[in-house]
Design a protein around this motif. Structure first.
Motif, short mmCIF file in Angstrom:
data_model
loop_
_atom_site.label_atom_id
_atom_site.label_comp_id
_atom_site.label_asym_id
_atom_site.label_seq_id
_atom_site.Cartn_x
_atom_site.Cartn_y
_atom_site.Cartn_z
N VAL A 114 0.82 -1.21 0.00
CA VAL A 114 0.00 0.00 0.00
C VAL A 114 0.86 1.26 0.00
N THR A 115 1.81 1.35 0.92
CA THR A 115 2.66 2.54 1.02
C THR A 115 4.11 2.09 1.23
N ILE A 116 4.99 2.53 0.35
CA ILE A 116 6.42 2.23 0.45
C ILE A 116 7.15 3.56 0.71
N PRO A 117 7.77 3.75 1.89
CA PRO A 117 8.29 5.07 2.26
C PRO A 117 9.75 5.33 1.87
N TYR A 118 10.43 4.36 1.29
CA TYR A 118 11.86 4.50 1.03
C TYR A 118 12.14 4.41 -0.47
N ASN A 119 13.35 4.79 -0.85
CA ASN A 119 13.82 4.57 -2.21
C ASN A 119 14.72 3.34 -2.20
N LEU A 120 14.53 2.47 -3.14
CA LEU A 120 15.26 1.21 -3.16
C LEU A 120 16.76 1.44 -3.29
N ASP A 121 17.16 2.42 -4.10
CA ASP A 121 18.59 2.71 -4.25
C ASP A 121 19.22 3.11 -2.93
N ASP A 122 18.48 3.90 -2.13
CA ASP A 122 19.00 4.30 -0.81
C ASP A 122 19.17 3.07 0.08
N GLU A 123 18.21 2.15 0.01
CA GLU A 123 18.32 0.94 0.82
C GLU A 123 19.53 0.10 0.43
N PHE A 124 19.78 0.00 -0.86
CA PHE A 124 20.91 -0.81 -1.32
C PHE A 124 22.23 -0.17 -0.94
N GLN A 125 22.31 1.16 -0.97
CA GLN A 125 23.54 1.85 -0.61
C GLN A 125 23.79 1.82 0.89
N TYR A 134 26.52 -10.59 -4.26
CA TYR A 134 25.16 -10.88 -3.86
C TYR A 134 24.38 -9.57 -3.72
N PRO A 135 23.23 -9.46 -4.36
CA PRO A 135 22.47 -8.21 -4.25
C PRO A 135 21.96 -8.02 -2.83
N PRO A 136 21.95 -6.78 -2.31
CA PRO A 136 21.40 -6.53 -0.98
C PRO A 136 19.93 -6.92 -0.93
N LYS A 137 19.48 -7.29 0.25
CA LYS A 137 18.08 -7.69 0.40
C LYS A 137 17.32 -6.76 1.33
N ASN A 138 17.91 -5.62 1.68
CA ASN A 138 17.19 -4.65 2.51
C ASN A 138 15.81 -4.40 1.91
#
Length: 200
Positions: A114-125, A134-138
């Protein structure tokens, strides 16, 4: 003359809620009264502080019925009377997570982002120390399952803002988990539910 025989293997079906249903859903779960519904935290396995029964939203159950009919027809699952209950809302905060689990006794499970509050690129960094092989799984939602040749594999779903309104339906016996996010102080809101056989 070779062919691949059909093998019963219920899988995953994805869709997207109509915009008018998603708007009603967002309004309902963001209303403070939604957190006065029955708490589900002690009924679920997640390390999530706030989980409540979802208020009734016009059009949601009709969509879920239509999707479940498509799911069972696609994968050849038994055509039995069923009920969709319970449906609950997860208000996930930074650092909270859902460990590997299944939903025993149900026919199928669904998750709506429903609501995603983050940017995926920020999570990966955020994981600068992560092994580059291995890709991050955050923040990922992840399925774990056994292939026909006996291998155990994991399949992450990289959930980002563009997936708001996306719904995934899958067998209740399929192991899945949700990894924590770290780069936002806002809540990640998702809705989940079980579909059970209805016995008369």
């Amino acid at each position: 003359n070779f062919n691949v025989p059909y093998m019963f293997n219920p899988g995953i079906l994805a869709g997207r809620l109509p915009n008018h249903v998603l708007k009603k859903l967002k309004k309902a779960v963001n209303d403070p009264s939604a957190r006065q519904e029955r708490a589900m935290t002690k009924d679920l396995v997640g390390s999530i502080r706030e989980e409540y029964i979802t208020p009734e939203v016009p059009g949601l159950r009709e969509y879920l019925n239509e999707m479940y009919d498509a799911w069972k027809n696609l994968y050849g699952t038994p055509n039995v009377p069923y009920r969709i209950d319970p449906i609950w809302t997860n208000y996930m905060k930074k650092g909270e997570f859902n460990p590997n689990h299944t939903h025993p006794g149900a026919l199928a499970v669904f998750v709506i982002w429903v609501t995603i509050p983050y940017n995926l690129d920020d999570e990966f960094q955020f994981n600068e120390y992560n092994n580059p092989n291995y890709p991050p799984k955050n923040s990922c939602f992840e399925f774990t399952y056994t292939t026909y040749d006996g291998r155990i594999v994991s399949s992450p779903v990289f959930v980002n803002k563009e997936m708001e309104g996306t719904i995934t339906m899958f067998p209740s016996t399929m192991t899945h988990c949700v990894y924590p996010f770290f780069t936002s102080d806002e809540e990640r809101i998702s809705i989940a539910g079980n579909i059970y056989q209805e016995f008369e």
